[in-house]
Motif scaffolding. Structure first.
Motif, PDB file in Angstrom:
ATOM      1  N   ILE A  17      -6.661   0.326  -4.946  1.00  0.00           N
ATOM      2  CA  ILE A  17      -5.709   0.513  -5.145  1.00  0.00           C
ATOM      3  C   ILE A  17      -4.933  -0.397  -6.179  1.00  0.00           C
ATOM      4  CG2 ILE A  17      -4.346  -0.617  -2.853  1.00  0.00           C
ATOM      5  CD1 ILE A  17      -2.510   1.078  -3.007  1.00  0.00           C
ATOM      6  N   SER A  21      -3.795   1.729  -9.395  1.00  0.00           N
ATOM      7  CA  SER A  21      -2.367   2.387  -9.546  1.00  0.00           C
ATOM      8  C   SER A  21      -1.736   0.399  -8.862  1.00  0.00           C
ATOM      9  CB  SER A  21      -1.682   2.562  -8.307  1.00  0.00           C
ATOM     10  OG  SER A  21      -0.631   2.768  -8.827  1.00  0.00           O
ATOM     11  N   SER A  23       0.821   0.028 -10.195  1.00  0.00           N
ATOM     12  CA  SER A  23       2.415   0.338  -9.944  1.00  0.00           C
ATOM     13  C   SER A  23       2.537   0.702  -8.131  1.00  0.00           C
ATOM     14  CB  SER A  23       3.166   1.377 -10.741  1.00  0.00           C
ATOM     15  OG  SER A  23       3.158   1.533 -12.423  1.00  0.00           O
ATOM     16  N   PHE A  24       1.320   1.772  -7.633  1.00  0.00           N
ATOM     17  CA  PHE A  24       1.929   1.534  -6.227  1.00  0.00           C
ATOM     18  C   PHE A  24       1.248   0.386  -5.594  1.00  0.00           C
ATOM     19  CE2 PHE A  24       0.825   4.320  -2.421  1.00  0.00           C
ATOM     20  CZ  PHE A  24       2.000   4.247  -2.296  1.00  0.00           C
ATOM     21  N   ALA A  27       4.173  -1.871  -4.945  1.00  0.00           N
ATOM     22  CA  ALA A  27       5.094  -1.108  -3.728  1.00  0.00           C
ATOM     23  C   ALA A  27       4.584  -1.204  -2.916  1.00  0.00           C
ATOM     24  CB  ALA A  27       5.946  -0.011  -4.243  1.00  0.00           C
ATOM     25  N   ALA A  28       3.389  -0.769  -1.978  1.00  0.00           N
ATOM     26  CA  ALA A  28       2.843  -0.610  -1.082  1.00  0.00           C
ATOM     27  C   ALA A  28       2.502  -1.745  -0.341  1.00  0.00           C
ATOM     28  CB  ALA A  28       1.574  -0.309  -1.367  1.00  0.00           C
ATOM     29  N   TYR A  43      -4.972   6.149  -0.033  1.00  0.00           N
ATOM     30  CA  TYR A  43      -5.095   6.934  -1.084  1.00  0.00           C
ATOM     31  C   TYR A  43      -6.658   6.331  -1.827  1.00  0.00           C
ATOM     32  CZ  TYR A  43      -4.880   4.810  -6.165  1.00  0.00           C
ATOM     33  OH  TYR A  43      -4.487   4.277  -7.051  1.00  0.00           O
ATOM     34  N   PHE A 171       6.837  11.985  -9.624  1.00  0.00           N
ATOM     35  CA  PHE A 171       5.939  11.331 -10.573  1.00  0.00           C
ATOM     36  C   PHE A 171       4.661  11.846 -10.647  1.00  0.00           C
ATOM     37  CE2 PHE A 171       5.268   8.238  -6.450  1.00  0.00           C
ATOM     38  CZ  PHE A 171       7.033   7.518  -6.442  1.00  0.00           C
ATOM     39  N   ILE A 248       9.430   3.127  -0.446  1.00  0.00           N
ATOM     40  CA  ILE A 248       9.142   4.438  -0.985  1.00  0.00           C
ATOM     41  C   ILE A 248      10.047   4.257  -2.114  1.00  0.00           C
ATOM     42  CG2 ILE A 248       9.032   6.724  -0.989  1.00  0.00           C
ATOM     43  CD1 ILE A 248       6.527   5.731  -0.032  1.00  0.00           C
ATOM     44  N   ALA A 251       8.671   2.802  -5.089  1.00  0.00           N
ATOM     45  CA  ALA A 251       7.756   3.306  -6.034  1.00  0.00           C
ATOM     46  C   ALA A 251       9.141   3.948  -6.885  1.00  0.00           C
ATOM     47  CB  ALA A 251       6.993   3.782  -4.663  1.00  0.00           C
ATOM     48  N   TYR A 255       8.360   3.677 -11.083  1.00  0.00           N
ATOM     49  CA  TYR A 255       7.871   5.275 -11.739  1.00  0.00           C
ATOM     50  C   TYR A 255       8.461   5.881 -12.814  1.00  0.00           C
ATOM     51  CZ  TYR A 255       3.253   5.537  -9.445  1.00  0.00           C
ATOM     52  OH  TYR A 255       1.837   5.369  -9.932  1.00  0.00           O
ATOM     53  N   LYS A 281       9.019  -4.741 -11.522  1.00  0.00           N
ATOM     54  CA  LYS A 281       8.678  -4.047 -11.155  1.00  0.00           C
ATOM     55  C   LYS A 281       9.502  -5.241  -9.940  1.00  0.00           C
ATOM     56  CE  LYS A 281       4.026  -2.902 -11.875  1.00  0.00           C
ATOM     57  NZ  LYS A 281       4.144  -3.055 -12.827  1.00  0.00           N
TER      58      LYS A 281
END
Length: 320
Positions: A17, A21, A23-24, A27-28, A43, A171, A248, A251, A255, A281
């Motif tokens: 991850i 990504s 971006s994700f 958030a994760a 993922y 997304f 979430i 994220a 996006y 972010k």
């Protein structure tokens, strides 16, 4: 699964991850520990499948493969079925990670089949005449992933899963808008062909800087098409556990920000990969916390049932 193997899977998923990504990945970090572990493992399988089909590593570059794309898809189907059946010997880490997550959260095999069907569409070089056809593709490659992720977060209500699918659609529409030129350079065109004709464009024109104004208008249409799905997904966020809702919501804000930046830059974004900055972010994390930890009205999912009947294209219930 031994503790040692679990640690190996977690290290692999973390690296996957982080590379695939940014971006994700940001958030994760907001999930609780157990949810984060399984989100990252899931993922890693999605990323692996994408890389195998595209001949990439971590979504980047090109890796030579002796197998034609159709054979790669067949291999992914075979190894996924083995993982879901509980096999582990000889399977790559991504499939072993998938098997552990699928068993822990009682995920039906049909979800993974739907996702692999999306990769098969890419291998076929499928193009889409209308937005409706494009949304069906988006369901396969992203909407169903939203459903999988929501199940990891404990969601079981069908309407909540529909909202998770909607976020996946949003997304993917954002991703397609961002990558219009880069995808065209690889021979892939996801924009509805009817939209291209309305602008007097052919697929080859997407690479032409002289057509940047028209391409910018098409990108803006995709970003606009994503908006109802972001709004629909926002309803579902209120029915996730607080830490999951925070991740979430963050994220979604990150996006959506990419899409808004694309529209704001217009033709100047032609051929440029738009992303969010560190401060952006961080702002999304703060705003996501406000959404996730705000007081919730009583009533639970039944309260919002009427809102869930909005005429958005929620494909999860229909597909399943």
């Amino acid at each position: 699964m031994s503790t040692g193997e679990g640690g190996e899977l977690d290290r692999f998923a973390e690296a996957s991850i982080a590379q695939g990504s940014k971006s994700f990945a940001a958030a994760a970090r907001l999930f609780d520990g157990a949810t984060r572990r399984d989100v990252m493992r899931l993922y890693s399988w999605c990323r692996h499948c994408d890389d195998v089909v595209d001949g990439q590593e971590g979504g980047q570059g090109h890796v030579a493969s002796p197998e034609p794309p159709e054979a790669r898809i067949a291999g992914l189907r075979r190894d996924t079925a083995r993982a879901l059946a509980g096999e582990a010997n000889g399977l790559p880490l991504s499939f072993r990670a998938l098997g552990a997550v699928a068993r822990r959260h009682a995920m039906p095999a049909s979800l993974f089949e739907e996702h692999l069907n999306g990769f098969a569409l890419d291998v076929e070089g499928r193009r889409y005449e209308t937005l409706h056809e494009l949304l069906t593709y988006c369901w396969h490659v992203a909407g169903v992933v939203g459903v999988m992720m929501a199940r990891v977060m404990g969601a079981r209500d069908e309407a909540v899963l529909d909202r998770a699918a909607d976020l996946g659609l949003a997304f993917q529409l954002t991703n397609i808008a961002r990558d219009v030129v880069a995808d065209a350079g690889e021979g892939r065109v996801y924009l509805p062909l009817s939209w291209l004709r309305e602008e007097g464009l052919s697929p080859d024109d997407l690479l032409d800087p002289a057509k940047a104004d028209a391409v910018a208008r098409l990108r803006a249409r995709l970003v606009s098409a994503a908006e109802p799905y972001y709004a629909s997904a926002r309803i579902g966020i209120d029915h996730l556990p607080r830490r999951s809702a925070w991740a979430i919501a963050t994220a979604a804000l990150v996006y959506r920000r990419i899409g808004l930046k694309l529209v704001a830059r217009g033709p100047a974004a032609h051929g440029i990969r738009i992303s969010t900055s560190g401060p952006e972010k961080l702002a999304a994390i703060v705003s996501g916390a406000r959404i996730a930890f705000a007081p919730r009205r009583p009533g639970g999912p039944a309260r919002d049932r009427a809102l869930w009947q909005r005429p958005t294209m929620s494909l999860h219930s229909a597909a399943m």
